[in-house]
Design a protein around this motif. Structure first.
Motif, mmCIF file in Angstrom:
data_model
loop_
_atom_site.group_PDB
_atom_site.id
_atom_site.type_symbol
_atom_site.label_atom_id
_atom_site.label_comp_id
_atom_site.label_asym_id
_atom_site.label_seq_id
_atom_site.Cartn_x
_atom_site.Cartn_y
_atom_site.Cartn_z
ATOM 1 N N GLU A 213 0.825 -1.234 -0.013
ATOM 2 C CA GLU A 213 -0.132 -0.069 -0.087
ATOM 3 C C GLU A 213 0.801 1.370 0.032
ATOM 4 N N GLY A 214 2.113 1.306 0.061
ATOM 5 C CA GLY A 214 3.006 2.517 0.314
ATOM 6 C C GLY A 214 2.770 3.160 -0.827
ATOM 7 N N ALA A 215 2.766 2.758 -2.028
ATOM 8 C CA ALA A 215 2.718 3.547 -3.214
ATOM 9 C C ALA A 215 1.246 4.529 -3.281
ATOM 10 N N SER A 216 0.129 3.817 -2.854
ATOM 11 C CA SER A 216 -1.274 4.583 -2.736
ATOM 12 C C SER A 216 -1.076 5.551 -1.581
ATOM 13 N N HIS A 292 -5.569 0.083 -22.774
ATOM 14 C CA HIS A 292 -5.670 0.356 -21.212
ATOM 15 C C HIS A 292 -4.653 -0.344 -20.399
ATOM 16 N N GLY A 293 -4.059 -1.320 -21.018
ATOM 17 C CA GLY A 293 -3.259 -2.273 -20.573
ATOM 18 C C GLY A 293 -2.052 -2.635 -21.330
ATOM 19 N N GLY A 417 2.913 2.313 -8.811
ATOM 20 C CA GLY A 417 3.156 3.439 -9.196
ATOM 21 C C GLY A 417 3.253 3.805 -10.873
ATOM 22 N N HIS A 418 2.964 2.536 -11.368
ATOM 23 C CA HIS A 418 3.164 2.713 -12.977
ATOM 24 C C HIS A 418 1.502 2.171 -13.499
ATOM 25 N N THR A 426 1.260 -0.301 -16.510
ATOM 26 C CA THR A 426 2.084 0.307 -18.061
ATOM 27 C C THR A 426 3.275 -0.720 -18.176
ATOM 28 N N ASP A 427 3.822 -0.539 -19.325
ATOM 29 C CA ASP A 427 5.055 -0.900 -19.732
ATOM 30 C C ASP A 427 6.276 -0.811 -18.958
#
Length: 471
Positions: A213-216, A292-293, A417-418, A426-427
């Motif tokens: 959960e750190g990123a959020s 979208h992905g 985070g991506h 994402t890529d």
């Protein structure tokens, strides 16, 4: 008349039935995650978090089952572990929801106790077959992981959730095999350290929570910092309790053995990527590249075929490892395994836009997986006295579980985070994840080079074969 199951080939064959169940349970859900996730409404990050939850359970249950096996008997705890796995498999198959998946995967994590408990029985009942026995068991594990995934994927192509029943019959066979196994002759001793168990569970839970959960939350937020502090304090308290206890849950004193410490550190580093990325592997393969992905948009059966190919290559690596060790030494095998893993992940960073490109890198990772699982499981048995076998294997299995759990958590954090506005990875998120796995694999290669083989073997069994090791 001697019971043919009490030692030798009969004993190993019966153990293989239990290990095949372990492999099927560990492999059948991976190709189903995208399909089941869509059915219950779990996205890519949520699917990885389910995998992470199971890895945390692995890390917690490893010392518990190993310690209870030393106290109450390896066979008795093996029966309990198989029953827990069967209950988890039934829960998932009968009632597939987000909650039941979480509960079922935690119960299924009891497979982590199979190897330490079986190693205790094997070494006490048939020590002369220790090396060949571990080699056969690791090979059976790897092949059954791939076969279980393929069967589940094939069933799910016919009906989306049919593959969830894959593990149930294998659990029944494993229970019958566990009942037929003899009890170990190792003396039972010790008491259960409940305080250490509680501190370890809470500490690992807090650590995985902040990684997930750190990123959020924001890595510098009060919630993240407080959770990190709580995890560190709990784990520090756990270590202190273990060091002061006459009956530790995890005998950290075993890590004063530099050979076991090097093996366990190597296990942690390679498992970080090789095992930690398995959930991510299925997500990438199953995600539709629809804007979208980012992924390859494969179905469950195709994903299971790629997983089967990975473990088939891993099986080859496992069987070749003893010969390589005989000619080059254990230290070289450990270093080579880490380098092979790093090459595989770097290949994924650079080449992953098509199925052939991705499969090439994934197969290299599969080869590294077979190499490290073979050599580390055998060395963790051989570097200690017989009375410490289950504890030593348990320490190594815990290192594997922790490495896989933290690897899955780091991958999840990098993904968080991506992501796109629609929540797809994402890529860049995939590239960062694979790069992190490559770096940690290289660290594992460096740690492996610290391993030293003694001039004299520890046990008669260790001297039965030249310097090479098998698992």
């Amino acid at each position: 008349m001697t019971n043919p199951i009490s030692r030798g080939r009969g004993l190993i064959a019966t153990m293989c039935v239990v290990v095949v169940c372990s492999g099927v349970v560990q492999g059948y859900l991976t190709p189903l995650l995208p399909v089941v996730g869509a059915h219950v409404g779990i996205g890519g990050v949520g699917q990885n978090n389910l995998y992470l939850l199971s890895q945390v359970a692995f890390a917690v249950l490893t010392p518990l089952l190993s310690r209870w096996g030393d106290m109450w008997g390896h066979k008795r705890l093996l029966l309990i572990a198989v029953a827990m796995v069967a209950a988890g498999s039934l829960t998932i198959a009968v009632w597939p929801t987000t909650a039941s998946l979480a509960v079922g995967m935690v119960l299924q994590s009891s497979v982590v106790g199979f190897f330490p408990l079986l190693a205790g029985i094997l070494r006490s009942r048939s020590p002369e077959h220790g090396r060949i026995g571990m080699s056969v068991l690791v090979g059976a594990l790897l092949l059954s992981i791939g076969a279980g995934g393929y069967v589940a994927g094939t069933l799910s192509d016919e009906h989306a959730l049919a593959g969830l029943w894959t593990a149930v019959p294998f659990c029944a066979l494993a229970m019958a095999a566990a009942i037929a196994l003899p009890t170990s002759t190792t003396a039972r001793a010790g008491r259960f350290n409940s305080a250490a168990a509680l501190l370890l569970t809470l500490g690992l839970g807090a650590l995985m929570l902040v990684l997930t959960e750190g990123a959020s939350w924001g890595w510098a937020s009060a919630w993240s910092l407080l959770t990190i502090l709580a995890a560190l304090l709990l784990l520090a308290a756990w270590i202190r309790v273990e060091q002061r206890s006459a009956h530790p849950l995890v005998d950290l004193g075993l890590l004063r053995n530099p050979r076991l410490a090097a093996v366990s550190a190597h296990t942690f580093c390679i498992a970080f990527g090789a095992i930690g990325f398995l959930g991510a592997n299925a997500v990438y393969l199953g995600t539709e590249p629809d804007g979208h992905g980012f992924g390859l948009g494969l179905g469950a059966q195709d994903i299971s075929l790629i997983s089967l190919a990975m473990v088939a290559v891993g099986f080859v690596g496992s069987t070749l490892t003893p010969r390589l060790a005989r000619t080059t030494g254990d230290r070289t095998v450990l270093g080579a395994g880490g380098c092979v893993g790093a090459i595989g992940f770097l290949s994924l960073v650079l080449f992953h836009s098509s199925v052939p490109q991705y499969v090439a890198g994934a197969l290299i990772v599969g080869l590294a997986t077979g190499m490290f699982e073979a050599v580390t499981r055998t060395l963790s048995v051989e570097v200690v006295d017989e009375a410490e076998t289950a504890l030593s294997v348990g320490v190594n299995e815990m290192a594997l579980s922790l490495g896989a759990a933290i690897g899955a958590a780091v991958i999840g954090a990098l993904w968080s985070g991506h992501t796109t506005a629609h929540g797809a990875v994402t890529d860049a998120g995939y590239r960062w994840a694979w790069a992190a796995c490559a770096i940690v694999a290289l660290a594992g290669a460096a740690v492996g080079l610290l391993f030293r083989t003694p001039s004299a073997p520890l046990t008669p069994e260790a001297g039965a074969v030249p310097a090479g090791r098998t698992a």
